[in-house]
Enzyme design. Structure first.
Site, PDB file in Angstrom:
ATOM      1  N   CYS A  73      77.365  81.162  68.267  1.00 35.82           N
ATOM      2  CA  CYS A  73      77.313  81.387  66.820  1.00 35.82           C
ATOM      3  C   CYS A  73      76.909  82.810  66.460  1.00 35.82           C
ATOM      4  O   CYS A  73      77.128  83.256  65.339  1.00 35.82           O
ATOM      5  CB  CYS A  73      76.360  80.388  66.180  1.00 35.82           C
ATOM      6  SG  CYS A  73      74.752  80.340  66.989  1.00 35.82           S
ATOM      7  N   GLU A  98      69.898  75.501  62.788  1.00 35.05           N
ATOM      8  CA  GLU A  98      70.588  76.724  63.222  1.00 35.05           C
ATOM      9  C   GLU A  98      72.060  76.383  63.253  1.00 35.05           C
ATOM     10  O   GLU A  98      72.518  75.631  64.118  1.00 35.05           O
ATOM     11  CB  GLU A  98      70.066  77.161  64.590  1.00 35.05           C
ATOM     12  CG  GLU A  98      70.413  78.586  64.923  1.00 35.05           C
ATOM     13  CD  GLU A  98      71.646  78.688  65.800  1.00 35.05           C
ATOM     14  OE1 GLU A  98      72.734  78.956  65.237  1.00 35.05           O
ATOM     15  OE2 GLU A  98      71.534  78.489  67.007  1.00 35.05           O
ATOM     16  N   LYS A 129      68.580  64.279  71.460  1.00 36.60           N
ATOM     17  CA  LYS A 129      69.964  63.802  71.447  1.00 36.60           C
ATOM     18  C   LYS A 129      70.836  64.979  71.891  1.00 36.60           C
ATOM     19  O   LYS A 129      71.141  65.869  71.122  1.00 36.60           O
ATOM     20  CB  LYS A 129      70.343  63.325  70.041  1.00 36.60           C
ATOM     21  CG  LYS A 129      71.837  63.191  69.764  1.00 36.60           C
ATOM     22  CD  LYS A 129      72.581  62.283  70.737  1.00 36.60           C
ATOM     23  CE  LYS A 129      74.046  62.145  70.325  1.00 36.60           C
ATOM     24  NZ  LYS A 129      74.845  63.371  70.582  1.00 36.60           N
TER      25      LYS A 129
END
Length: 487
Positions: A293, A259, A184
């Protein structure tokens, strides 16, 4: 950029989406890149069922055959890398150099890496144990073997900030271990992931082993997580979404690899090479506009060099060219969407209201008259309780907080809900490593923002669950089975 509306990839077939299509927007030009398919919940379940049906045969495929398919896919990606990089740049807003070198090239490299990974041993001998006679049987020496087995059907929910490296980092090790996948992609830039599926299909992946379903509606991702045929969910994205996924996984004991967010602390000591620290911290401004991130966004600087570091960071930001990522020399492109630009700008304004000083940035750049641009922004005079210091902004914004001594610096670094990657800059290597061992983060960079791509990657606290990268990814997409026998 694409000629025809994209179709879903389910059970080896290109399938018309039940929900029609939605527009994928170029963040730099605000033009339509292409039309992405909107899957229905039923189609997502169909994809998961296809993956379930393909699992039995794929999991028994010889490792060498799996390796050959992954290696061929890498070659096909490299063959078409120029066109694929153009698409990735248009979808994601990354600069041309980033799209080529850090997106498509890294994606291909990860397929190469896990082609080799498919051949890594999956059996490990356990030391024999001597058992005395008793209720469990006769005395004897018992041997044991730990065997890594594939988990089953893995849903891979990928992030928008790298539509090649992130999906490849999930799909390749999952396939190498004998799992089948439902992918996805992020709704903002899914077209690149369909090109990845094309390469895998051309490389010989059997029907059902790889399925790709996209959509802008939340129900598509929800279905990919709650599908009964799914055994594991691998997710990269925000902590808030990760928490919701974990709740769903918990109800049916699905395995998880998460994550999540980060608020990387960069500890800069008085004896640090300030030039090196500035270059590392400056990647928050320059690398994909801070939408990463692992960025060192929370700078904790020893008070004696605070003014010098701020001045150098401001100068660094001022020399960065902001503009169209397709133009040579551009370093800072747009953020992914108008909504995200507004979110980042709202944090800058919040910092101003909280008492932070805007050293540079803070105003919307308008290099082309269109696009979702945010100026590299540096906030000084920050305190640990400010929201701009505590919350992930995910944009080209750096906050600076001073500290006096080592203990205070460590305490400030650990005073966070996040713990993905922190950084230490110091001329005293022994101190740098001593501090690194005390940081509550899944990774620590010592005098660098570079990564070792065989080292485990993942977060402490709310930055995630599990570890991947290198052989650790193969472990993440496997279950450990023990086999015991009498000697």
């Amino acid at each position: 950029m694409t000629n025809a509306p994209q179709r879903l990839f389910i059970d080896g077939e290109w399938t018309e989406p039940a929900g029609g299509h939605y527009e994928v927007t170029d963040p730099a030009t605000e033009e339509t890149v292409g039309l992405a398919p909107e899957a229905s919940r039923a189609q997502v379940y169909e994809a998961a069922a296809a993956a379930r049906g393909a699992f039995a045969s794929w999991s028994r495929t010889r490792p060498g055959e799996r390796a050959a398919i992954l290696d061929r896919a890498a070659g096909l990606i490299q063959r078409d890398s120029a066109a694929l990089a153009d698409l990735a740049r248009a979808e994601s807003g990354a600069t041309t150099a980033t799209a080529r070198g850090m997106q498509v090239a890294v994606g291909a490299a990860r397929f190469r890496r896990y082609a080799k990974g498919a051949l890594e041993p999956v059996e490990e001998a356990v030391a024999p144990q001597i058992n005395e006679a008793g209720p469990m049987g006769r005395a004897g020496i018992f041997g044991a073997l730990a065997v890594r087995q594939p988990v089953g059907v893995v849903t891979c929910v990928t992030s928008y900030n790298n539509p090649w490296a992130n999906p490849a980092g999930k799909i390749a090790p999952a396939l190498a271990m004998g799992n089948t996948v439902v992918v996805k992609p992020a709704p903002q830039d899914p077209l690149s992931v369909y090109r990845m599926a094309e390469a895998l299909a051309e490389a010989g992946v059997p029907p059902g082993v790889v399925n790709v379903v996209s959509g802008s509606a939340p129900e598509v991702g929800e279905a990919a997580v709650d599908a009964g045929d799914v055994d594991m969910v691998s997710f990269t994205g925000s902590t808030a979404v990760g928490q919701r996924i974990a709740e769903v996984c918990g109800r049916s004991m699905k395995r998880q690899l998460m994550e999540l967010g980060g608020k990387g602390a960069a500890l800069v000591f008085e004896d640090a090479d300030l030039g090196a620290a500035v270059a590392g911290i400056g990647t928050t401004f320059s690398f994909y506009s801070g939408q990463i991130c692992t960025a060192p966004t929370r700078v904790l600087v020893q008070r004696g060099v605070q003014d010098a570091l701020i001045a150098q960071l401001a100068a660094y930001a001022g020399h960065l060219k902001v503009g169209d990522p397709a133009v040579k020399g551009t370093v800072v492109g747009p953020v992914i969407s108008a909504a995200h630009r507004d979110r980042v700008e709202s944090y800058v304004e919040l910092g101003r209201e909280e008492g932070a000083r805007i050293v540079t940035g803070g105003e919307r750049p308008d290099p082309t008259g269109r696009g979702f641009y945010v100026a590299p922004t540096l906030l000084a005079d920050c305190t640990p309780d400010m929201r701009v210091v505590r919350e992930e902004i995910f944009g080209p914004v750096v906050v600076v907080v001073p500290f006096d001594d080592e203990e205070e610096g460590i305490a400030l670094a650990n005073d966070s809900d996040y713990g993905l990657i922190d950084y230490v800059w110091s001329g005293d290597v022994a101190r740098a490593f001593r501090v690194a061992r005390r940081l509550r983060a899944g990774g620590v960079g010592v005098n660098t923002v570079g990564r070792n791509m065989e080292a485990p990657f993942g977060g402490f606290k709310r930055s995630g669950v599990g570890r991947d990268v290198g052989s650790y990814a193969l472990h993440a997409y496997s279950e450990v089975q023990s086999i015991v026998w009498p000697g």
